[in-house]
Design a protein around this motif. Structure first.
Motif, short mmCIF file in Angstrom:
data_model
loop_
_atom_site.label_atom_id
_atom_site.label_comp_id
_atom_site.label_asym_id
_atom_site.label_seq_id
_atom_site.Cartn_x
_atom_site.Cartn_y
_atom_site.Cartn_z
N UNK A 54 0.82 -1.21 0.00
CA UNK A 54 0.00 0.00 0.00
C UNK A 54 0.85 1.26 0.00
N UNK A 55 1.93 1.26 0.76
CA UNK A 55 2.72 2.49 0.83
C UNK A 55 3.99 2.44 0.00
N UNK A 153 12.15 2.07 0.89
CA UNK A 153 12.58 3.35 1.46
C UNK A 153 12.65 3.33 2.98
N UNK A 154 12.24 2.22 3.59
CA UNK A 154 12.26 2.13 5.05
C UNK A 154 10.93 2.46 5.70
N UNK A 166 21.05 8.34 0.93
CA UNK A 166 21.00 7.02 0.30
C UNK A 166 21.29 5.90 1.28
N UNK A 167 21.82 6.23 2.46
CA UNK A 167 22.07 5.21 3.48
C UNK A 167 20.79 4.61 4.02
N UNK A 168 19.66 5.33 3.87
CA UNK A 168 18.40 4.86 4.43
C UNK A 168 17.72 3.80 3.55
N UNK A 171 17.55 -3.17 0.99
CA UNK A 171 18.24 -3.76 2.14
C UNK A 171 19.70 -3.34 2.26
N UNK A 172 20.21 -2.56 1.27
CA UNK A 172 21.56 -2.03 1.33
C UNK A 172 21.50 -0.54 1.00
N UNK A 173 22.58 0.16 1.25
CA UNK A 173 22.61 1.58 0.95
C UNK A 173 22.57 1.80 -0.57
#
Length: 238
Positions: A54-55, A153-154, A166-168, A171-173
């Motif tokens: 959804x998001x 995007x977390x 971009x660190x966020x 599953x990797x930066x």
């Protein structure tokens, strides 16, 4: 025998409202429910999404714009688009709808199941090969003309950051993801949060030698900025 005129009618959810059972089960998607037709115009035909879908799914108008760019590149004799983090299939469907053959990869079998269902609704399942697997493990064996990347995007909390680095990315930066992507093709589309650090995104183009062509695009839906798309390689406007 009961009088049919006296039978109680089952209550139906009001137009535009999320069914109460969904509100109780997935309260975090209530705000996205009201945007469902901007996510999938054929939502009522049986589109399936999990909570993350959804998001995280790309709004359909933006996905269509990505596909238009890729299809223009296809006319130069290139036809295979890879989707490294396909999710519930929003982008893969739009690429396929515009004549591209798509290899859509996602590590979550449930998401792939939903993506297959959604592709059938749009009538493009015959132009998409769905693969369950880890993009980073599969990348050395993948080849394609255009690579689309919309890594996680977390979660929705990204909106509260003044500067999304971009660190966020998961599953990797972002630097690691981009370096892996370059092993497949220099023609890369990255879909990123609207508050991403654009200087860092531009730096990605310098990871190649010579540097890749680079273009940054602001994506709007109904005049609201939703995201940023970065184009690299020959698919970028010069």
């Amino acid at each position: 025998m009961a009088d049919p005129k006296k039978r109680k009618r089952r209550s139906q959810p009001k137009e535009g409202k999320l069914p109460q059972s969904h509100v109780m089960l997935i309260p975090s998607i209530v705000s996205y429910w009201h945007q469902r037709y901007s996510l999938f115009s054929r939502f009522d035909d049986g589109v399936l999404m999990d909570e993350e879908g959804w998001y995280s799914v790309t709004p359909e108008a933006i996905a269509a714009a990505h596909a238009e760019r890729a299809s223009a590149y296809v006319h130069c004799g290139r036809s295979l688009v890879l989707d490294g983090f396909a999710g519930v299939g929003g982008n893969a469907i739009q690429f396929a709808s515009r004549g591209c053959h798509v290899v859509a990869v996602d590590i979550d079998p449930r998401k792939v199941e939903f993506a297959v269902n959604n592709a059938k609704i749009y009538g493009v399942d015959d132009r998409i090969d769905f693969v369950i697997g880890d993009f980073f493990h599969l990348a050395p064996f993948l080849k394609g003309d255009v690579l689309f990347l919309s890594p996680p995007w977390g979660g929705p909390s990204y909106r509260h950051l003044d500067n999304y680095t971009l660190d966020f990315l998961k599953p990797k930066d972002g630097y690691s993801i981009f370096q892996q992507a370059q092993q497949i093709t220099p023609n890369i589309i990255m879909f990123l949060p609207r508050n991403v650090d654009v200087n860092q995104v531009e730096e990605l183009s310098w990871l190649s030698s010579p540097p890749l062509n680079f273009e940054l695009e602001e994506n709007r839906v109904q005049s609201k900025v939703k995201a940023i798309t970065a184009y690299f390689g020959d698919i970028a406007s010069r």
